[in-house]
Design a protein around this motif. Structure first.
Motif, mmCIF file in Angstrom:
data_model
loop_
_atom_site.group_PDB
_atom_site.id
_atom_site.type_symbol
_atom_site.label_atom_id
_atom_site.label_comp_id
_atom_site.label_asym_id
_atom_site.label_seq_id
_atom_site.Cartn_x
_atom_site.Cartn_y
_atom_site.Cartn_z
ATOM 1 N N SER A 5 -27.294 -143.966 -34.171
ATOM 2 C CA SER A 5 -25.856 -143.831 -33.625
ATOM 3 C C SER A 5 -24.808 -143.904 -34.441
ATOM 4 O O SER A 5 -23.854 -143.815 -33.952
ATOM 5 C CB SER A 5 -26.072 -144.869 -32.520
ATOM 6 O OG SER A 5 -26.112 -146.003 -32.989
ATOM 7 N N PHE A 9 -21.228 -142.938 -33.398
ATOM 8 C CA PHE A 9 -20.679 -144.044 -32.391
ATOM 9 C C PHE A 9 -20.228 -145.285 -32.955
ATOM 10 O O PHE A 9 -19.646 -146.133 -32.363
ATOM 11 C CB PHE A 9 -21.473 -144.418 -31.177
ATOM 12 C CG PHE A 9 -22.024 -143.159 -30.262
ATOM 13 C CD1 PHE A 9 -21.162 -143.059 -29.180
ATOM 14 C CD2 PHE A 9 -23.052 -142.607 -30.311
ATOM 15 C CE1 PHE A 9 -21.536 -142.015 -28.363
ATOM 16 C CE2 PHE A 9 -23.438 -141.600 -29.542
ATOM 17 C CZ PHE A 9 -22.406 -141.115 -28.536
ATOM 18 N N ILE A 13 -21.776 -147.997 -29.218
ATOM 19 C CA ILE A 13 -22.754 -147.300 -28.218
ATOM 20 C C ILE A 13 -23.002 -147.961 -26.978
ATOM 21 O O ILE A 13 -23.221 -149.184 -27.036
ATOM 22 C CB ILE A 13 -23.831 -146.359 -29.150
ATOM 23 C CG1 ILE A 13 -24.588 -145.590 -28.192
ATOM 24 C CG2 ILE A 13 -24.731 -147.760 -29.530
ATOM 25 C CD1 ILE A 13 -25.674 -144.648 -28.914
ATOM 26 N N GLN A 17 -24.705 -143.682 -22.967
ATOM 27 C CA GLN A 17 -24.605 -143.081 -24.012
ATOM 28 C C GLN A 17 -25.864 -142.825 -24.805
ATOM 29 O O GLN A 17 -26.438 -141.592 -25.394
ATOM 30 C CB GLN A 17 -23.293 -143.338 -25.152
ATOM 31 C CG GLN A 17 -22.119 -143.375 -24.649
ATOM 32 C CD GLN A 17 -20.976 -143.954 -25.366
ATOM 33 O OE1 GLN A 17 -21.373 -145.139 -26.399
ATOM 34 N NE2 GLN A 17 -19.685 -143.535 -25.033
ATOM 35 N N ALA A 18 -26.638 -143.912 -25.141
ATOM 36 C CA ALA A 18 -27.915 -143.869 -25.754
ATOM 37 C C ALA A 18 -28.986 -142.789 -24.852
ATOM 38 O O ALA A 18 -29.647 -142.200 -25.494
ATOM 39 C CB ALA A 18 -28.415 -145.338 -25.907
ATOM 40 N N ASN A 21 -28.213 -139.290 -25.173
ATOM 41 C CA ASN A 21 -28.516 -138.994 -26.454
ATOM 42 C C ASN A 21 -30.054 -138.672 -26.595
ATOM 43 O O ASN A 21 -30.492 -137.673 -27.154
ATOM 44 C CB ASN A 21 -28.083 -139.640 -27.855
ATOM 45 C CG ASN A 21 -26.572 -139.240 -28.158
ATOM 46 O OD1 ASN A 21 -26.449 -138.104 -28.931
ATOM 47 N ND2 ASN A 21 -25.533 -139.829 -27.541
ATOM 48 N N VAL A 39 -30.660 -147.206 -32.389
ATOM 49 C CA VAL A 39 -29.163 -148.052 -32.237
ATOM 50 C C VAL A 39 -28.668 -148.849 -33.251
ATOM 51 O O VAL A 39 -29.478 -149.646 -33.632
ATOM 52 C CB VAL A 39 -29.353 -148.890 -30.733
ATOM 53 C CG1 VAL A 39 -27.897 -149.543 -30.583
ATOM 54 C CG2 VAL A 39 -29.738 -148.024 -29.772
ATOM 55 N N ASP A 298 -23.427 -136.677 -32.598
ATOM 56 C CA ASP A 298 -23.507 -137.130 -31.113
ATOM 57 C C ASP A 298 -24.159 -135.585 -30.510
ATOM 58 O O ASP A 298 -23.770 -134.607 -30.753
ATOM 59 C CB ASP A 298 -22.224 -137.009 -30.497
ATOM 60 C CG ASP A 298 -22.317 -137.471 -28.987
ATOM 61 O OD1 ASP A 298 -23.445 -137.273 -28.459
ATOM 62 O OD2 ASP A 298 -21.145 -137.768 -28.429
#
Length: 407
Positions: A5, A9, A13, A17-18, A21, A39, A298
C-alpha cells in the motif's frame, strides 16, 4: 509477488480501501501469481495524513505495548480483533496477508513502562533510547542484552500470528545492518516461535554485501536500496546493486529492489513518471534479476497497459523460475543479463540501452553457452524472431530493453 500500500496510500490506507484493492488483486493479479497483500506503515496511527509522520501522537496499542490497528481506520479491528477479520477476508480471496512493523518497542509503551506479556519485565526496561529510527518517531529500539527483550518480540509475533498474518515487513532494521543484527536475530526467533509460518522482509536498504550470508539465513527478502521511486536515476542505480547481489540469491532468500511504482501513485495525485520504455526496462530488470515483484500502484485505477505489463506470463516465468542469473556485460550505455530456464536448455537474455539515443545492443551466442545458432522468441511480444547465428542483436530506444528466450 504481491501488492503493497505504501506507494499509493503512504500511511493512510483504510480498511475500505484495502478491501477494494484486495478484490482487484484477486481478480486481475492473483491468476498470474501475485498473492501477497500487504498493509504498509502506521496502520496503528488514527490520524495518519500522508508520507510524513506525526510526532508524539497517541497510537492504538494494547496494555502490553503491542500495536493494534486503529479502529477508526479499520473498523473490523474493534473489540480486540486486530487484523484477523481483514486477514480472513484476504484469505477468502485466495491471498496471503502481510503487514508492516517498525523495529523496536513503541515509545509510548516504554515511557508508560507497560508490562511485557507473561514476564515481570516492562517495556521501559528493554527500550534502547539511543539507537532510534532517524525518520520515524513511533518506536525506540530494543536492547537485546536486557531481560525481557526477546519476550517482548515473542509477544508481538504471537499476536500477529493469531491474526493470521503470512508476511511481515520489518522496517528500520536492515540499515545499519550490523548494529541492528541482534534485533534481526530476535525477530527471526520470534517468528519461529510463533507457531505460524511468516515470510520476513527487512527494510530499508541498502543492506550491505558484507551481511549476505547472515541476511539470507534470517530473512526471506531484504532491500538492496533505499526507497525506490519512479525516477530514471534511481532505476539506473539498481542495475549495479542487483548485479552485485546476484551471486547471493538462493531459493527463499531474495535481494529486493523494492516495489514497482506503476499506475496511480502518491495518494492519487499522479500516475507513474516512468515512460512506457522505462516501465518495461524496470520490469525486465526485476524479472531477469529475480527481484520480488510487488506492485505499488492503486489497483482501483489499474489501467490496461499497466495490467499487461504486470501479467505477461512469459516474463513472469523468468522471474519465478530462472536460474544462474547474472549480468553478462556492461559496456558504455549497453548492458546484458542472462539466466537459464529451469526446465529446459533455453537461455534467457535481457538487453538494455541506458543511453539517451537509440543503440544496437547484442550478445554473442557463445557467451550464453550456445554453440551455433538459436531460435529466438521475444518474451514481451510473444513473437518468434529470425534465428540467431553466432550473435543476436536488436536496436533499442533510449532507456529501452528487450527480453528474449533462446534455444
Amino acid at each position: 509477488m504481491g501488492w503493497n500500500s505504501w506507494d499509493s496510500f503512504a500511511a493512510t490506507i483504510t480498511e475500505e480501501q484495502a478491501r477494494a484493492n484486495a478484490v482487484v488483486m484477486a481478480d486481475k493479479l492473483l491468476p498470474h501469481g501475485y498473492d501477497v497483500f500487504t498493509v504498509d506503515i502506521q496502520w496503528y496511527e488514527p490520524g495518519a495524513v500522508g508520507f510524513e509522520y506525526r510526532v508524539g501522537v497517541e497510537l492504538a496499542m494494547d496494555g502490553n505495548g503491542r500495536l493494534l490497528p486503529a479502529p477508526n481506520r479499520f473498523p473490523s479491528a474493534a473489540g480486540g480483533k486486530g487484523f484477523k477479520p481483514l486477514a480472513d477476508y484476504a484469505h477468502s480471496l485466495g491471498l496471503k496477508f502481510g503487514i508492516h512493523l517498525m523495529r523496536g518497542v513503541p515509545r509510548l509503551a516504554a515511557d508508560r513502562n507497560l508490562p511485557i506479556l507473561g514476564t515481570r519485565y516492562r517495556c521501559g526496561d528493554i527500550a534502547d533510547r539511543v539507537n532510534i529510527c532517524p525518520w520515524n518517531s513511533d518506536n525506540y529500539g530494543v536492547d537485546m542484552s536486557k531481560p525481557g527483550a526477546q519476550a517482548y518480540y515473542d509477544s508481538v509475533f504471537a499476536l500477529i500470528a493469531s491474526w493470521g498474518v503470512d508476511f511481515v515487513k520489518v522496517d528500520d532494521i536492515a540499515r545499519p545492518y550490523h548494529r541492528n543484527q541482534p534485533e534481526i536475530e530476535a525477530v527471526r526467533r520470534a517468528i519461529d516461535r510463533s507457531g505460524r509460518p511468516m515470510m520476513l522482509s527487512i527494510s530499508p536498504g541498502e543492506t550491505p554485501l558484507s551481511a549476505a550470508a547472515h541476511v539470507a539465513g534470517h530473512a526471506n527478502l531484504w532491500r538492496v536500496s533505499d526507497d525506490f521511486w519512479d525516477e530514471w536515476p534511481l532505476l539506473l542505480s539498481q542495475f549495479k546493486r542487483l548485479a552485485d547481489w546476484a551471486p547471493h540469491l538462493r531459493p527463499g532468500a531474495w535481494p529486493d529492489a523494492d516495489m514497482l511504482p506503476l499506475g496511480l501513485l502518491a495518494l492519487g495525485k499522479r500516475r507513474t513518471r516512468f515512460t512506457p520504455d522505462e516501465q518495461r526496462t524496470m520490469m525486465t530488470l526485476w524479472a531477469i534479476a529475480r527481484s520480488p515483484l510487488i506492485m505499488g500502484g492503486d489497483l482501483r485505477a489499474l489501467d490496461a497497459d499497466t495490467l499487461a505489463l504486470l501479467t505477461n506470463d512469459a516474463v513472469l516465468a523468468v522471474n519465478q523460475h530462472g536460474t544462474a542469473q547474472r549480468q553478462l556485460f556492461r559496456i558504455g550505455n549497453q548492458l546484458a543479463w542472462t539466466s537459464r530456464a529451469s526446465r529446459s536448455t533455453a537461455r534467457y537474455l535481457a538487453l538494455f540501452n541506458i543511453g539517451e539515443t537509440a543503440e544496437e545492443v547484442g550478445a554473442d551466442l557463445a557467451s550464453l553457452s550456445i554453440a551455433r545458432s538459436a531460435r529466438v522468441r521475444d518474451l514481451w511480444t510473444g513473437s518468434d524472431l529470425a534465428d540467431a547465428r553466432t550473435r543476436f542483436a536488436v536496436t533499442l530506444p533510449p532507456h529501452g530493453s528487450g527480453l528474449y528466450r533462446l534455444v
